[in-house]
Scaffold this motif. Structure first.
Motif, mmCIF file in Angstrom:
data_model
loop_
_atom_site.group_PDB
_atom_site.id
_atom_site.type_symbol
_atom_site.label_atom_id
_atom_site.label_comp_id
_atom_site.label_asym_id
_atom_site.label_seq_id
_atom_site.Cartn_x
_atom_site.Cartn_y
_atom_site.Cartn_z
ATOM 1 N N THR A 105 11.557 -33.677 -51.780
ATOM 2 C CA THR A 105 12.873 -33.190 -51.368
ATOM 3 C C THR A 105 13.921 -33.295 -52.468
ATOM 4 O OG1 THR A 105 13.406 -35.363 -50.491
ATOM 5 C CG2 THR A 105 12.504 -33.763 -48.939
ATOM 6 N N ALA A 106 13.517 -33.725 -53.673
ATOM 7 C CA ALA A 106 14.503 -33.879 -54.736
ATOM 8 C C ALA A 106 15.157 -32.540 -55.047
ATOM 9 C CB ALA A 106 13.848 -34.447 -55.984
ATOM 10 N N GLY A 107 16.451 -32.538 -55.112
ATOM 11 C CA GLY A 107 17.182 -31.329 -55.478
ATOM 12 C C GLY A 107 17.265 -30.273 -54.389
ATOM 13 N N LEU A 108 16.957 -30.647 -53.157
ATOM 14 C CA LEU A 108 17.057 -29.661 -52.081
ATOM 15 C C LEU A 108 18.300 -29.939 -51.226
ATOM 16 C CD1 LEU A 108 13.390 -29.307 -50.806
ATOM 17 C CD2 LEU A 108 14.574 -28.052 -52.588
ATOM 18 N N ASP A 109 18.814 -28.894 -50.579
ATOM 19 C CA ASP A 109 19.967 -29.071 -49.701
ATOM 20 C C ASP A 109 19.517 -29.786 -48.425
ATOM 21 O OD1 ASP A 109 19.701 -26.837 -47.330
ATOM 22 O OD2 ASP A 109 18.635 -26.310 -49.179
ATOM 23 N N PRO A 110 20.472 -30.368 -47.681
ATOM 24 C CA PRO A 110 20.092 -31.181 -46.511
ATOM 25 C C PRO A 110 19.248 -30.416 -45.483
ATOM 26 C CG PRO A 110 22.412 -31.432 -46.996
ATOM 27 C CD PRO A 110 21.909 -30.379 -47.923
ATOM 28 N N ILE A 111 19.546 -29.139 -45.304
ATOM 29 C CA ILE A 111 18.806 -28.395 -44.278
ATOM 30 C C ILE A 111 17.354 -28.202 -44.707
ATOM 31 C CG2 ILE A 111 18.669 -26.198 -43.034
ATOM 32 C CD1 ILE A 111 21.746 -26.075 -43.343
ATOM 33 N N THR A 112 17.172 -27.812 -45.974
ATOM 34 C CA THR A 112 15.807 -27.640 -46.476
ATOM 35 C C THR A 112 15.066 -28.972 -46.467
ATOM 36 O OG1 THR A 112 16.756 -25.983 -47.924
ATOM 37 C CG2 THR A 112 14.463 -26.514 -48.280
ATOM 38 N N CYS A 113 15.795 -30.057 -46.802
ATOM 39 C CA CYS A 113 15.185 -31.390 -46.757
ATOM 40 C C CYS A 113 14.622 -31.657 -45.375
ATOM 41 C CB CYS A 113 16.220 -32.465 -47.051
ATOM 42 S SG CYS A 113 16.517 -32.684 -48.786
ATOM 43 N N THR A 114 15.431 -31.367 -44.368
ATOM 44 C CA THR A 114 14.985 -31.593 -42.993
ATOM 45 C C THR A 114 13.732 -30.784 -42.708
ATOM 46 O OG1 THR A 114 17.323 -31.688 -42.500
ATOM 47 C CG2 THR A 114 15.830 -31.704 -40.627
ATOM 48 N N GLU A 115 13.722 -29.534 -43.210
ATOM 49 C CA GLU A 115 12.540 -28.686 -42.992
ATOM 50 C C GLU A 115 11.309 -29.260 -43.672
ATOM 51 O OE1 GLU A 115 15.043 -24.510 -42.670
ATOM 52 O OE2 GLU A 115 13.637 -24.818 -44.329
ATOM 53 N N ILE A 116 11.511 -29.746 -44.899
ATOM 54 C CA ILE A 116 10.368 -30.325 -45.626
ATOM 55 C C ILE A 116 9.877 -31.580 -44.904
ATOM 56 C CG2 ILE A 116 9.676 -31.461 -47.783
ATOM 57 C CD1 ILE A 116 9.915 -28.543 -48.202
ATOM 58 N N ASN A 117 10.830 -32.385 -44.437
ATOM 59 C CA ASN A 117 10.426 -33.585 -43.701
ATOM 60 C C ASN A 117 9.598 -33.227 -42.471
ATOM 61 O OD1 ASN A 117 11.769 -35.098 -45.540
ATOM 62 N ND2 ASN A 117 13.587 -35.418 -44.287
ATOM 63 N N SER A 118 10.041 -32.186 -41.743
ATOM 64 C CA SER A 118 9.234 -31.850 -40.564
ATOM 65 C C SER A 118 7.887 -31.261 -40.977
ATOM 66 C CB SER A 118 9.955 -30.921 -39.588
ATOM 67 O OG SER A 118 11.088 -30.386 -40.133
ATOM 68 N N LEU A 119 7.883 -30.564 -42.128
ATOM 69 C CA LEU A 119 6.594 -30.042 -42.616
ATOM 70 C C LEU A 119 5.628 -31.192 -42.901
ATOM 71 C CD1 LEU A 119 4.902 -27.612 -43.635
ATOM 72 C CD2 LEU A 119 5.860 -28.046 -45.893
ATOM 73 N N ILE A 120 6.143 -32.233 -43.548
ATOM 74 C CA ILE A 120 5.288 -33.378 -43.870
ATOM 75 C C ILE A 120 4.739 -34.013 -42.592
ATOM 76 C CG2 ILE A 120 5.269 -35.709 -44.881
ATOM 77 C CD1 ILE A 120 7.325 -34.696 -46.920
ATOM 78 N N ASN A 121 5.621 -34.150 -41.599
ATOM 79 C CA ASN A 121 5.164 -34.715 -40.324
ATOM 80 C C ASN A 121 4.160 -33.805 -39.625
ATOM 81 O OD1 ASN A 121 6.427 -37.186 -40.301
ATOM 82 N ND2 ASN A 121 8.376 -36.319 -39.597
ATOM 83 N N ALA B 258 12.548 -40.908 -46.236
ATOM 84 C CA ALA B 258 11.681 -42.075 -46.051
ATOM 85 C C ALA B 258 11.681 -42.516 -44.593
ATOM 86 C CB ALA B 258 12.154 -43.215 -46.942
ATOM 87 N N LYS B 259 12.868 -42.495 -43.988
ATOM 88 C CA LYS B 259 12.989 -42.962 -42.613
ATOM 89 C C LYS B 259 12.323 -41.989 -41.646
ATOM 90 C CE LYS B 259 16.389 -45.401 -39.948
ATOM 91 N NZ LYS B 259 17.720 -45.979 -39.910
ATOM 92 N N THR B 260 12.488 -40.684 -41.928
ATOM 93 C CA THR B 260 11.963 -39.681 -41.008
ATOM 94 C C THR B 260 10.444 -39.588 -41.054
ATOM 95 O OG1 THR B 260 13.803 -38.424 -41.905
ATOM 96 C CG2 THR B 260 12.565 -37.400 -40.123
ATOM 97 N N VAL B 261 9.885 -39.628 -42.269
ATOM 98 C CA VAL B 261 8.456 -39.348 -42.350
ATOM 99 C C VAL B 261 7.614 -40.615 -42.497
ATOM 100 C CG1 VAL B 261 8.911 -37.117 -43.401
ATOM 101 C CG2 VAL B 261 8.342 -39.056 -44.858
ATOM 102 N N GLY B 262 8.218 -41.709 -42.963
ATOM 103 C CA GLY B 262 7.401 -42.852 -43.359
ATOM 104 C C GLY B 262 6.957 -43.731 -42.203
ATOM 105 N N ASP B 263 5.652 -43.880 -42.034
ATOM 106 C CA ASP B 263 5.155 -44.890 -41.117
ATOM 107 C C ASP B 263 5.303 -46.266 -41.766
ATOM 108 O OD1 ASP B 263 4.270 -42.932 -39.253
ATOM 109 O OD2 ASP B 263 2.569 -42.541 -40.573
ATOM 110 N N ARG B 264 5.093 -46.275 -43.075
ATOM 111 C CA ARG B 264 5.261 -47.495 -43.846
ATOM 112 C C ARG B 264 5.996 -47.151 -45.124
ATOM 113 N NH1 ARG B 264 0.723 -50.805 -45.933
ATOM 114 N NH2 ARG B 264 -0.360 -48.805 -46.062
#
Ligand SMILES: Nc1ncnc2c1ncn2[C@@H]1O[C@H](COP(=O)(O)OP(=O)(O)OP(=O)(O)O)[C@@H](O)[C@H]1O
Ligand SMILES: [Mg+2]
Lengths: 250, 266
Positions: free
Chosen positions: A170-186, A206-212
């Motif tokens: 998510t480095a260098g991405l806007d907050p909305i795209t970050c959210t999209e990438i986070n949901s993609l990872i999940n 880290a908080k959204t996607v990380g189990d650990r």
């Protein structure tokens, strides 16, 4: 005890006098998302490059999907690499190819006997996942940094790897795209049952996607656990990470 | 995988000699790997054809121009010496021998070294710097086959073709020059040329340009594929490709001169 898909034991790496990793131990369990935090230059990228045999450690052992990475010959290594997706920090898209060709490149070389329409379908699906279907005929130089990053992730996901290694997705991405990438990872975790290591500086991610969460300091993982466990400390260096993300930026 | 880098500790001989031996070792491993990978499947047919097109078409305008001008100039400059003996009718023979045996292969290869070799060096090293080569490796594809084998094959096939073309264009330039002052017909010019040139001339010219082509491709790929990280590595690789391959082309030309001379004497 969950089954571990990656085991790193007492890993040491130095470049000349620069001792980067000094005794790293790490387990990645099947189906989990592990977030790796650490300051710039602590060796996070170096660490995941060891996992796919791009760099060799000075000592220590790396076991991925029950294979000792250092002991594999090039054919066995390629077999393993098919199961491990690596998304580069700088995207590493092939400049001379269009987005479509970038995605086809690993696909047609590793999956035999695909029909043209099957290839097209998989390419479009992979692009759809990162929301960039319209970029299919563009070349990397026409894309923004964030778009390139997403294409890089799509190119990695097209082989449906069992393990995903994301270097700062998510480095260098806007907050909305970050959210999209986070949901993609999940989503990748849930749908493909993939286990992932996600390197990031972004604590929301880290908080959204990380189990650990594991935190790299001075060449070792000094804190490891759930997000809240890792940050429940007075350690100055850990707190600085937290405050930058959650106090000053808000 | 990266080749072993020059050692920083405990030199076996002197540090300098160690580095030289190590880079020689790396060069021969690289060439060895080429010959291994060129025969093993899978084959990157489409990429080979694309590279042939790149090498051929990209260099065509420059080689047309240089070949043509070389033909004119060489003919023009040879005329005074021949006319002293009243032997200007030998011009077509003289020019064709020079073009086929030496000038054609040399001029083509030097231009290709500058045009194609530097391009290969820069392209591969920028792919190395931006981790595109690593990306191919981790996606279980073979970057050596895709990038190096295809390019080296392309230069090895196309430089001989370009050389023959350069010779033809050079002869055309020469004919235009000859016909403007000696009033020779194209037919007699051509038959003059073919009476002079032997099979050995053409054969050795082709073999030589195959070797030149291989050298240019190999040097460019080696420099680019193994370039140091960082953007300055790109410039260095491009530069080193040109300098090294031009130097090697001249060395090979000298060797070829000896070998072909020996064959002629047999
Ligand atoms: N190929 C290499 N040769 C020499 N040194 C290297 C190499 N790769 C990495 N290093 C060094 O290793 C250290 C760790 O680099 P790495 O790229 O892993 O950092 P990082 O933790 O990923 O940082 P960032 O968050 O900025 O990406 C750096 O000091 C770097 O200079
Ligand atoms: Mg990094």
């Amino acid at each position: 005890m969950p089954q571990s898909v990656i085991q790193i034991k007492d890993l040491h790496v130095a470049f000349g006098d620069n001792y980067v990793l000094r005794g790293v131990d790490l387990d990645l369990y099947k189906g989990e998302n592990l977030v790796v935090l650490g300051r710039s230059g602590t060796g996070k990228s170096v660490l995941i490059k060891m996992l796919v045999g791009l760099l060799k450690p000075d000592s220590g052992s790396v076991t991925v999907l029950n294979e000792d990475v250092m002991a594999l010959d090039s054919i066995e290594l390629d077999k393993l690499r098919l199961k491990v997706g690596f998304s580069f920090q700088n995207s590493a898209l092939y400049d001379s190819m269009t987005v479509r060709e970038n995605l086809e490149f690993p696909l047609v070389r590793n999956v035999r006997n695909l029909t043209r329409s099957e290839i097209d379908r998989q390419v479009e699906e992979a692009l759809d996942n990162v929301g960039l279907k319209q970029a299919i005929n563009q070349v990397p130089s026409e894309l923004s940094g964030g778009q390139r990053k997403r294409i890089g992730i799509a190119r990695t996901l097209i082989l449906k790897p069992e393990i995903m290694l994301y270097d700062e997705p998510t480095a260098g991405l806007d907050p909305i795209t970050c959210t999209e990438i986070n949901s993609l990872i999940n989503e990748v975790q849930e749908r493909n049952g993939a286990s992932s290591i996600i390197i990031t500086h972004d604590l929301t991610c880290a908080k959204t996607v990380g189990d650990r969460v594991a935190m790299l300091f001075d060449g070792q993982f000094q804190r490891m656990g759930t997000f809240d466990e890792v940050f429940a400390t007075d350690d100055e260096r850990v707190q600085q990470f937290y405050h930058y993300n959650f106090t000053e930026s808000k | 995988m990266n080749p072993p880098s020059p050692t920083t500790e405990r030199p076996l001989l002197s540090k300098r000699l160690d580095d030289i031996l190590l880079s020689l070792y790396n060069v021969f491993t690289f060439i060895g790997r080429f010959f291994r990978e060129v025969v093993l499947p899978p084959y990157e047919g489409r990429e080979i054809i694309r590279q042939c097109y790149e090498v051929g078409v990209r260099s065509l305008p420059l080689i047309s121009l240089t070949g043509f001008i070389t033909g004119i100039v060489f003919t023009n400059q040879s005329r005074p010496s021949l006319s002293q003996f009243g032997a200007t009718s030998w011009l077509p023979s003289l020019v064709s021998i020079a073009l086929v045996r030496a000038i054609g292969p040399l001029v083509t290869s030097l231009i290709a070294a500058g045009r194609v070799g530097s391009n290969i060096g820069a392209e591969l090293s920028s792919m190395r710097v931006t981790e595109q080569i690593d990306a191919m490796e981790v996606s279980a594809t073979n970057p050596f086959k895709f990038l190096v084998v295809s390019r080296v094959l392309a230069t090895t096939f196309m430089i001989p073709v370009l050389t023959m073309y350069a010779i033809a264009v050079g002869l055309l330039g020469s004919f235009l020059n000859v016909s403007s002052s000696e009033a020779t017909s194209l037919q007699s010019f051509i038959s003059e040329v073919f009476n002079t040139i032997t099979f050995l001339d053409i054969f050795s010219s082709v073999i030589k340009s195959v070797v030149f082509g291989f050298t240019i491709g190999m040097v460019g790929c080696y420099q680019g594929y193994n370039s140091s990280k960082g953007t300055e590595g790109v410039g260095k690789a491009a530069n080193a490709s040109v300098v090294t391959s031009m130097f090697l082309v001249f060395v090979e030309e000298l060797l070829a001169l000896q070998i072909v001379g020996a064959i002629r004497d047999m």
